[in-house]
Design an enzyme around this catalytic site. Structure first.
Site, PDB file in Angstrom:
ATOM      1  N   LYS A  73       0.850  -1.203   0.000  1.00 43.73           N
ATOM      2  CA  LYS A  73       0.000   0.000   0.000  1.00 43.73           C
ATOM      3  C   LYS A  73       0.880   1.246   0.000  1.00 43.73           C
ATOM      4  CE  LYS A  73      -3.973   1.550   2.880  1.00 43.73           C
ATOM      5  NZ  LYS A  73      -4.796   1.142   4.039  1.00 43.73           N
ATOM      6  N   SER A 150      -9.672   0.981   3.283  1.00 46.01           N
ATOM      7  CA  SER A 150      -8.877   1.866   2.459  1.00 46.01           C
ATOM      8  C   SER A 150      -7.785   1.158   1.659  1.00 46.01           C
ATOM      9  CB  SER A 150      -8.223   2.941   3.337  1.00 46.01           C
ATOM     10  OG  SER A 150      -7.335   2.338   4.264  1.00 46.01           O
ATOM     11  N   SER A 174      -9.648  -1.719   7.467  1.00 44.27           N
ATOM     12  CA  SER A 174      -9.225  -1.459   6.082  1.00 44.27           C
ATOM     13  C   SER A 174      -8.586  -2.611   5.326  1.00 44.27           C
ATOM     14  CB  SER A 174      -8.260  -0.286   6.037  1.00 44.27           C
ATOM     15  OG  SER A 174      -8.984   0.894   5.918  1.00 44.27           O
TER      16      SER A 174
HETATM   17  N1  GLN Z   1     -13.296   2.598   6.927  1.00 45.60           N
HETATM   18  C1  GLN Z   1     -12.639   3.121   8.086  1.00 45.60           C
HETATM   19  C2  GLN Z   1     -12.460   4.624   7.941  1.00 45.60           C
HETATM   20  O1  GLN Z   1     -13.194   5.178   7.240  1.00 45.60           O
HETATM   21  C3  GLN Z   1     -11.353   2.391   8.295  1.00 45.60           C
HETATM   22  C4  GLN Z   1     -10.138   2.944   7.663  1.00 45.60           C
HETATM   23  C5  GLN Z   1      -8.897   2.159   7.969  1.00 45.60           C
HETATM   24  O2  GLN Z   1      -8.922   1.102   8.600  1.00 45.60           O
HETATM   25  N2  GLN Z   1      -7.768   2.712   7.547  1.00 45.60           N
HETATM   26  O3  GLN Z   1     -11.661   5.285   8.523  1.00 45.60           O
END
Ligand code: GLN
Length: 485
Positions: A73, A150, A174
């Site tokens: 990532k 994400s 994420s």
């Molecule tokens: N979907 C979650 C958010 O909106 C998780 C994001 C993550 O784990 N980086 O922040």
């Protein structure tokens, strides 16, 4: 040769027996990466990958990651390789040091193939907010569905069969939620188990290095390399590292597994719910006991608001360094304040700005008691509820998502239990820092979905053992969304 459904283990055998060379494999992988039409990549490391693959000597039989291609990532620092966190504010930024996990993979002679797209700065779960636009779910060839975020690019790359290992980060879910949407194994360890040195911080108290594989054994192989103390990360743990492969196939006879009834009730897709309940029989057949337990609905509905307040507050503070002076893009201005204001106004998208406003608001002295401190108290209550379950049980088992990957434009009712709880409950494992793994359990209308196990802190070996027992029954290993599907 079509290597796309091969696991790390299988590729390792072929590499060791010299049926394939790292260079041939790397070339094939790069070729497939270039054909990606899901917007998985920020940067394909063709030159770097070919150079590394060409330089490897004799195969290393006991090094399972030798010559194995992986993607990472784009919020992990990679020395001399562009790293943008999919944000315009870091466009063209090239780090001068590497994150610990990337370095460990390089040291073990795994081959880095690409930096992958993400929701900007790892905030978000849709895979649509990065500066390169939407990342698509490879299982839907019509490009109508989210892959989740994400860690969207990593999920897309591995589920399309390009690589067998894809690194991501998990602050709320994420990795473990996109894993459900993309038919993958998504794992995050105990907080402190893997060094976060060089991972761009989002919400430090909840950030974890996490990753996708296509089967549970590959996940354990990867933890064997990545786990352990790193002096460069003061939050990394000194707890002894286990051999995560040693007992992985020993079964789950006598294990006690808890299912939180309310979360199953909030699973709106009837196919997912029915299939999840069916998998309880597999666990019982393997000799585990499975009980339904309850958690106060009020606590469950507080998960998402608590997450938003804490994560936005920490994100606001952590990202204060993106001021146009120290890193990345700089807009003009006559004073420091002007440069910073212009850079941040132009550099961040709406979602990021909204989150910084929420974060700044809840950190304001006048609001702290009502927002930030209250959220901390809620976090404690929620964590206590889960830890109480884990005092009596070896693992908690839950649906990982209440639906298959949603269609773009579909809206869920944000105050419904289905959304607040069903869609967001995996964040509890970040509040609590517990090891947690998602694995595929079925399909609905051609789209995969998964379930999730969570165990006590530093019991990753048990977690892999339990997940392996379920995987044996589902048979959903090394599944790939191929072009010709
Ligand atoms: N979907 C979650 C958010 O909106 C998780 C994001 C993550 O784990 N980086 O922040």
């Amino acid at each position: 040769m079509d290597y796309r459904t091969l696991s790390i283990q299988e590729l390792h055998s072929l590499l060791v027996s010299k049926e394939i060379t790292p260079l041939d494999l790397t070339k094939a992988v790069i070729e497939n990466a270039k054909k990606d039409n899901n917007n998985a990549f920020e940067y394909i490391m063709e030159k770097e990958a070919i150079e590394i693959a060409s330089s490897l000597g004799e195969p290393e039989e006991h090094n399972l990651l030798w010559g194995i291609p992986f993607v990472i990532k784009d919020n992990f620092s990679t020395k001399d390789v562009p790293t943008t966190a999919s944000s315009n504010i870091l466009k063209d930024y090239v780090p001068i040091y590497s994150s610990e996990v990337y370095q460990r993979l390089l040291n073990s002679k795994a081959i880095p193939i690409a930096k992958t797209t993400l929701d900007e700065l790892a905030m978000g779960g849709s895979g649509t907010t990065g500066h390169l636009g939407i990342t698509f779910n490879p299982w839907d060839k019509t490009h109508k569905r989210h892959v989740g975020g994400s860690s969207c690019g990593s999920a897309a790359a591995i589920s399309a069969g390009i690589v067998p290992l894809a690194l991501g980060s998990d602050t709320g879910d994420s990795v473990r939620k996109p894993a459900s949407y993309a038919g993958l194994v998504g794992f995050k360890p105990t907080w402190g188990r893997i060094s976060r040195y060089g991972l761009f911080p989002f919400a430090t108290s909840m950030d974890h290095v996490a990753y996708f594989t296509r089967n549970v054994i590959d996940s354990a192989i990867t933890l064997n390399l990545l786990a352990g103390r790193d002096n460069k990360d003061a939050t990394s743990s000194f707890v002894k590292v286990d051999n995560y492969l040693e007992n992985i196939s020993n079964g789950i006879k006598g294990k006690k597994i808890a299912v939180i009834k309310e979360i199953v009730d909030y699973t709106i897709d009837p196919v997912i719910k029915a299939r999840f309940l069916e998998t309880l029989d597999y666990l019982k057949m393997e000799g585990a006991t499975v009980d339904f337990v309850s958690v106060d609905d009020k606590l469950l509905r507080a998960i998402y608001p608590t997450y938003i307040v804490i994560s936005c507050a920490e994100a606001t503070s952590n990202n204060a360094n993106l001021d146009g002076i120290k890193f990345g893009v700089r807009e003009n201005g006559n004073t420091y304040q002007e440069i910073m204001t212009n850079t941040r106004t132009k550099g961040f998208s709406e979602l990021i700005k909204r989150r910084f406003v929420i974060g700044g608001f809840s950190l304001l002295k006048a609001n702290q008691k009502d927002l930030f401190l209250k959220a901390q108290k809620c976090r404690r209550l929620i964590v206590d509820a889960y830890n109480n379950i884990l005092k009596e049980y070896d693992a908690i088992y839950l649906p990982a998502s209440p639906t298959v990957a949603p269609l773009f434009g579909s809206q869920s009712e944000k105050l419904s239990g289905e959304y607040l709880v069903g869609d967001n409950h995996l964040g509890v494992m970040n509040f609590a820092g517990l090891p947690s793994i998602t694995l595929p359990i079925g399909f609905n209308e051609g789209m995969p979905f998964g379930a999730n196990f969570t165990s006590k802190a530093f019991t990753e070996a048990d977690l892999f053992q339990i997940a392996t027992a379920l995987e044996k029954h589902t048979g959903l290993k090394n599944i790939v969304a191929k072009e010709d599907k």
